[in-house]
Design an enzyme around this catalytic site. Structure first.
Site, short mmCIF file in Angstrom:
data_model
loop_
_atom_site.label_atom_id
_atom_site.label_comp_id
_atom_site.label_asym_id
_atom_site.label_seq_id
_atom_site.Cartn_x
_atom_site.Cartn_y
_atom_site.Cartn_z
N CYS A 134 -56.89 -78.55 4.18
CA CYS A 134 -56.61 -79.29 5.41
C CYS A 134 -55.12 -79.56 5.57
CB CYS A 134 -57.45 -80.55 5.48
SG CYS A 134 -57.75 -81.01 7.18
N ARG B 209 -58.81 -82.92 18.68
CA ARG B 209 -59.02 -82.48 17.30
C ARG B 209 -60.18 -81.49 17.23
NH1 ARG B 209 -56.10 -85.59 14.01
NH2 ARG B 209 -57.21 -84.92 12.17
N HIS C 97 -63.46 -79.31 4.11
CA HIS C 97 -63.46 -80.38 3.13
C HIS C 97 -64.78 -81.13 3.22
CE1 HIS C 97 -62.32 -82.62 6.64
NE2 HIS C 97 -61.13 -82.09 6.69
N1 GLN Z 1 -52.91 -84.12 9.68
C1 GLN Z 1 -53.49 -82.83 9.84
C2 GLN Z 1 -54.12 -82.60 11.20
O1 GLN Z 1 -54.68 -83.49 11.80
C3 GLN Z 1 -54.50 -82.59 8.75
C4 GLN Z 1 -55.62 -83.57 8.78
C5 GLN Z 1 -56.45 -83.57 7.56
O2 GLN Z 1 -55.99 -83.28 6.46
N2 GLN Z 1 -57.69 -83.92 7.77
O3 GLN Z 1 -54.07 -81.48 11.69
#
Ligand code: GLN
Length: 246
Positions: A96, A131, A199
Site C-alpha cells: 500500500c 479512494r 492488505h
Molecule cells: N496514503 C496512501 C494512499 O491513500 C496509502 C494508503 C494506505 O497505505 N492505505 O494512497
C-alpha cells in the site's frame, strides 16, 4: 538452507496502518512451525540498514502524513542499502503506502514525495480525494510455482499507481480496482522487489504467498518447505476470495 529468516521491518511504528504486524507474525509462525529461526529487526527514522543483514525488507501501509515523514528518510538513509539488498536477491516487499514509496515519486497535489526508485512507477493522488476501496483478488504467476495462483485482500488507497512501460505488475485484477482502477493490473514485481495494494493483512489471507516469500528469501524452492496443516489458513483464504467474489 539458511537456518533462519532475517526480516527488517521499515518504520513499523509509522507504516503499519492495516495490521501490518499480522504479516510479520505470519512469517514468524510459519518459520517456527518448521523449525526455522526468525529474526525481526526494526529500522525507524534516521536508522541506517545493513543490506547484507536481512533476507526480507518490509515496508507497510501508511497515511499520506506518515508516508511523507518516511519518504525523505528512506531516500536519505536507506535508499542505497535497499538497492544493494535487492541487487543481491533479498526480498523487498512494499504494501500500500509501501508500494508507492518503492517507485519514483508520489504526487500529492502540488507536492512531490520522493520514492527510492527500486521499480519504475509513480503514483498520483486523485484530485477529488476519492479512494479505491474494497475487497480485491488478483491472479499471480510466480517463479517456482506450477501455475497461476490467487491473492485475495483488501485495498484502500487514494493514490493511483502507474507502471512505466516494461515494468511488470504483480498480477492481473480479477475483482477490485488494482493500481489505478482502469489498467486491470495490480502491484509490481521486478525480481525480488514486490509491491502491492493488498492488505488486511495480506499474508494471513494468503498462506501460499507467505511461503513463497519465505522460500525465496531463504533461496530454496517453495516445494522444499515442509508442509503445514493449513486448515485455518485455507479457510481464511477462501473467506477473502469469497468477499472479493472469486
Ligand atoms: N496514503 C496512501 C494512499 O491513500 C496509502 C494508503 C494506505 O497505505 N492505505 O494512497
Amino acid at each position: 538452507m539458511a537456518d533462519r529468516l532475517r526480516v527488517c521491518a521499515l518504520y513499523p511504528d509509522l507504516m503499519n496502518i492495516y495490521a501490518d504486524r499480522g504479516n510479520m507474525l505470519m512469517l514468524e509462525r510459519r518459520c517456527a512451525w518448521r523449525g526455522i529461526g526468525f529474526e525481526l529487526t526494526a529500522a525507524g527514522l534516521g536508522e541506517p540498514v545493513d543490506p547484507d543483514a536481512h533476507d526480507l525488507f518490509y515496508l507497510g501501509g501508511g497515511q499520506d502524513r506518515d508516508q511523507k515523514l518516511c519518504a525523505q528518510d528512506l531516500v536519505d538513509t536507506k535508499r542505497e542499502a535497499l538497492h544493494a539488498a535487492a541487487d543481491r536477491g533479498a526480498i523487498v516487499l512494499g504494501i500500500c503506502g509501501g508500494i508507492q514509496l518503492l517507485g519514483d515519486h508520489y504526487e500529492l497535489g502540488t507536492e512531490r514525495v520522493p520514492g527510492i526508485g527500486l521499480v519504475d512507477l509513480h503514483t498520483v493522488r486523485s484530485i477529488d480525494g476519492s479512494r479505491l476501496i474494497g475487497n480485491v483478488a488478483i491472479e499471480v504467476q510466480l517463479p517456482g510455482l506450477d501455475g497461476p495462483r490467487t491473492l485475495a485482500g483488501f485495498e484502500n488507497h487514494g493514490g493511483r499507481t502507474f507502471l512505466a512501460t516494461g515494468e511488470q505488475p504483480l498480477g492481473r485484477v480479477l475483482r477490485g480496482h488494482g493500481n489505478d482502477g482502469r489498467s486491470g493490473v495490480e502491484g509490481v514485481r521486478r525480481g525480488t522487489v514486490i509491491g502491492t495494494y493488498l492488505h488486511g493483512p495480506l499474508l494471513p489471507k494468503n498462506a501460499w504467498f507467505a511461503d513463497w516469500l519465505l522460500a525465496t528469501a531463504l533461496r530454496i524452492e517453495p516445494a522444499a518447505l515442509a508442509p503445514l496443516d493449513d486448515a485455518l489458513e485455507d479457510a481464511a483464504h477462501q473467506s477473502a476470495r469469497h468477499a472479493a467474489g472469486v
